[in-house]
Scaffold this motif. Structure first.
Motif, PDB file in Angstrom:
ATOM      1  N   TYR A 143      37.195  12.229  41.719  1.00  0.00           N
ATOM      2  CA  TYR A 143      37.357  13.793  41.066  1.00  0.00           C
ATOM      3  C   TYR A 143      37.866  14.522  42.222  1.00  0.00           C
ATOM      4  O   TYR A 143      38.682  15.263  42.081  1.00  0.00           O
ATOM      5  CB  TYR A 143      36.134  14.140  40.670  1.00  0.00           C
ATOM      6  N   LEU A 144      37.288  14.422  43.416  1.00  0.00           N
ATOM      7  CA  LEU A 144      37.560  15.375  44.597  1.00  0.00           C
ATOM      8  C   LEU A 144      39.344  14.929  44.971  1.00  0.00           C
ATOM      9  O   LEU A 144      40.064  15.824  45.204  1.00  0.00           O
ATOM     10  CB  LEU A 144      36.840  14.890  45.859  1.00  0.00           C
ATOM     11  N   LYS A 145      39.749  13.706  44.956  1.00  0.00           N
ATOM     12  CA  LYS A 145      40.984  13.341  45.432  1.00  0.00           C
ATOM     13  C   LYS A 145      41.951  14.025  44.182  1.00  0.00           C
ATOM     14  O   LYS A 145      43.122  14.463  44.478  1.00  0.00           O
ATOM     15  CB  LYS A 145      41.261  12.022  45.371  1.00  0.00           C
ATOM     16  N   PHE A 146      41.452  13.704  43.036  1.00  0.00           N
ATOM     17  CA  PHE A 146      42.354  14.172  41.752  1.00  0.00           C
ATOM     18  C   PHE A 146      42.592  15.733  41.840  1.00  0.00           C
ATOM     19  O   PHE A 146      43.705  16.245  41.808  1.00  0.00           O
ATOM     20  CB  PHE A 146      41.708  13.834  40.460  1.00  0.00           C
ATOM     21  N   PHE A 147      41.529  16.509  42.341  1.00  0.00           N
ATOM     22  CA  PHE A 147      41.396  18.139  42.192  1.00  0.00           C
ATOM     23  C   PHE A 147      42.274  18.358  43.572  1.00  0.00           C
ATOM     24  O   PHE A 147      43.115  19.338  43.293  1.00  0.00           O
ATOM     25  CB  PHE A 147      40.072  18.554  42.187  1.00  0.00           C
ATOM     26  N   LEU A 148      42.235  17.641  44.699  1.00  0.00           N
ATOM     27  CA  LEU A 148      43.054  18.100  45.875  1.00  0.00           C
ATOM     28  C   LEU A 148      44.310  17.965  45.671  1.00  0.00           C
ATOM     29  O   LEU A 148      45.198  18.791  45.961  1.00  0.00           O
ATOM     30  CB  LEU A 148      42.308  17.116  47.028  1.00  0.00           C
ATOM     31  N   LYS A 149      44.766  16.620  44.864  1.00  0.00           N
ATOM     32  CA  LYS A 149      46.229  16.705  44.726  1.00  0.00           C
ATOM     33  C   LYS A 149      46.722  17.803  43.668  1.00  0.00           C
ATOM     34  O   LYS A 149      47.705  18.037  43.623  1.00  0.00           O
ATOM     35  CB  LYS A 149      46.359  15.184  43.796  1.00  0.00           C
ATOM     36  N   VAL A 178      45.844  20.843  43.323  1.00  0.00           N
ATOM     37  CA  VAL A 178      46.092  22.009  44.095  1.00  0.00           C
ATOM     38  C   VAL A 178      46.915  21.938  45.192  1.00  0.00           C
ATOM     39  O   VAL A 178      46.877  22.638  46.293  1.00  0.00           O
ATOM     40  CB  VAL A 178      44.590  22.774  44.411  1.00  0.00           C
ATOM     41  N   ASN A 179      47.649  20.684  45.306  1.00  0.00           N
ATOM     42  CA  ASN A 179      48.550  20.560  46.285  1.00  0.00           C
ATOM     43  C   ASN A 179      48.084  20.493  47.899  1.00  0.00           C
ATOM     44  O   ASN A 179      48.620  21.155  48.704  1.00  0.00           O
ATOM     45  CB  ASN A 179      49.879  21.574  46.492  1.00  0.00           C
ATOM     46  N   VAL A 222      36.487  22.773  45.003  1.00  0.00           N
ATOM     47  CA  VAL A 222      37.492  22.533  45.529  1.00  0.00           C
ATOM     48  C   VAL A 222      38.473  23.522  45.889  1.00  0.00           C
ATOM     49  O   VAL A 222      39.202  23.682  46.932  1.00  0.00           O
ATOM     50  CB  VAL A 222      38.126  20.991  44.864  1.00  0.00           C
ATOM     51  N   LYS A 223      38.697  24.315  44.811  1.00  0.00           N
ATOM     52  CA  LYS A 223      39.914  25.212  45.117  1.00  0.00           C
ATOM     53  C   LYS A 223      39.522  26.303  46.202  1.00  0.00           C
ATOM     54  O   LYS A 223      40.207  26.835  46.895  1.00  0.00           O
ATOM     55  CB  LYS A 223      40.018  26.186  43.579  1.00  0.00           C
TER      56      LYS A 223
END
Length: 476
Positions: free
Chosen positions: A320-326, A328-329, A359-360
């Motif tokens: 989930y963290l990797k997906f969310f980081l991606k 938000v660029n 994450v944001k």
């Protein structure tokens, strides 16, 4: 040559499939009762079995289990009437690959279904499904419950039946609904979401069904409703439990007949919209409380999917963290191991939505030359609730030490050359109030040798207040 097993007590059904499948060069065996079925699966290895759900001496679910215990690689299709579709879905949960409805009016669709299960390459298809799921943000990961949910969702997606998704707020019900739409036969048609709790009843009626010009004050022109716009597509009704009883009546009519009226209209309109509804409420309880119609729940609850909360899928937190980081660029950033450990110990009351917000927030607070997200960038509530808040070490007997650490922590936030969220500051102030009050309570309790009545009297509070303070502010 592939071998097919037909299990149906109606001889005509067996003859129909024998004729249909032998023309395709397939070998067909027919059983009309449980004994014949058991004998055949003990003697012959089958590639596909078609099993009737209702039988005089058994039922399809029972025979499905016998088949899967004997031949795990054999695919199974349940044959059912409309009234037993819900039971057929139960069969999917028990290992069936698909179900088909009787009578077999659409022979083209029937043949496509059979051909799919006789020729499909499961591995390639599964990889394709996983890629689509990841693209849509539907993280399946390693969690067993999520994997079972995804398999069931994919199986029922191609059926023209309504679905009810249950789950806590923020678990990703809309994402799941979007995934179902994209793997369904309606993938190239509209997917429209509407929150039933966010729109007043009068406006919701117009949004769903549209209105004629002059239907009410402000209706200066004709407006198409969502059921018209989403025709042949999917309508996601979020928070269906918040819909008024009036709206529920109109939804029931659409689900039963496919018909509706525009507000102020006199002509009947038709729609072929598929409904996926979602709720964080217990709708069965709402039925008991007379706030939700039982007949509407029956229509919606053909298939029920339960999304587990994030705290029950912690093993996939990094995905989930990797997906969310991606998203938000910020793919160049990563969370430290200490950060991951803290987040795994957190209960996530806001679920996936809360994780995305964190994450944001972390990305917004990072300096350009930083690449590792450390606990410094996590909100106070996570550091506190995880039991890992290094800045504020606290000893019950040392109020001075706590105040010194708290002051240093606040001043660090004050001096930080980046934006600070006010919620974090106010949270720290509440923690100060809690811990200082706790210290005075414990000190007084110690002075009175544990006598709670004398302690309460000395603090000018009631014994009930003392009990509350002790329960809320720590153990004695």
């Amino acid at each position: 040559m592939k071998h097919i097993l037909i299990m149906d007590d109606e001889i005509e059904v067996g003859n129909f499939f024998r004729h249909l499948l032998e023309e395709k060069g397939l070998q067909v065996s027919v059983a009309t009762n449980k004994n014949d079925f058991s004998t055949l699966i003990s003697e012959i290895t089958f590639d596909l079995a078609l099993i009737d759900l209702k039988l005089p001496d058994s039922n399809g679910i029972e025979l499905l289990k016998l088949l899967k215990n004997s031949q795990q690689t054999c695919k199974a299709i349940i044959m059912t009437g409309y009234s037993t579709v819900k039971t057929a879905v139960e069969a999917l949960k028990n290992g069936a690959n698909d179900y088909i409805e009787k009578p077999f009016d659409d022979l083209d669709q029937l043949e496509k279904t059979l051909d799919k299960h006789l020729n499909i390459e499961p591995i390639a298809n599964q990889e394709e499904t996983n890629q689509l799921a990841s693209k849509l943000g539907f993280i399946i990961g390693q969690n067993k419950e999520m994997n079972e949910l995804a398999k069931l969702a994919e199986k029922i997606a191609k059926k023209n039946i309504n679905i009810l998704i249950e789950g806590e707020t923020g678990t990703g019900k809309e994402v799941l609904a979007n995934f179902i739409h994209n793997v369904s036969l309606r993938y190239n048609q509209p997917f429209i979401r509407i929150n039933c709790g966010a729109i007043p009843e009068t406006l919701l009626e117009s949004e769903l069904f549209g209105h004629e010009k002059g239907a009410f004050t402000g209706a200066v022109k004709l407006k198409k409703g969502i059921f018209e716009i989403a025709n042949n597509g999917t309508l996601f009704l979020d928070e269906i439990g918040e819909a008024s009883l009036g709206i529920q009546v109109q939804l029931l009519r659409v689900l039963e007949t496919g018909e509706y009226y525009r507000v102020g209209g006199e002509s009947v309109r038709k729609t072929n919209t598929r409904i996926i509804a979602a709720t964080n409420r217990d709708l069965a309880k709402s039925v008991e409380e007379k706030t939700f119609r039982e007949d509407l729940l029956y229509r919606l609850d053909v298939v029920k999917l339960n999304l587990p909360p994030l705290r029950k899928r912690r093993e996939d937190l990094e995905l989930y963290l990797k997906f969310f980081l991606k998203k938000v660029n910020a793919s160049h950033l990563s969370f430290s191991q200490e950060c991951l450990d803290i987040m795994r110990n957190y209960e996530w009351p806001g679920n996936v939505r809360e994780l995305f917000n964190i994450v944001k927030r972390a990305v917004a607070l990072m300096d350009e030359d930083e690449s590792i997200i450390t606990p410094t960038f996590l909100p106070e509530k996570i550091l506190h609730n995880s039991g890992q808040q290094p800045e504020l070490q606290y000893s019950e007997d040392d109020l001075e030490s706590y105040l010194s650490n708290w002051t240093r922590h606040i001043l660090t936030m004050w001096d930080r050359n980046k934006d600070i969220q006010l919620d974090d500051v106010l949270y720290s102030v509440k923690e100060l109030e809690k811990q200082v009050g706790r210290s005075f309570v414990l000190k007084s309790l110690k002075n009175h040798v544990g006598d709670r009545k004398k302690t309460a009297d000395s603090l000018k509070i009631t014994p009930r207040q003392l009990k509350y303070l002790l329960n809320e502010k720590g153990k004695v």
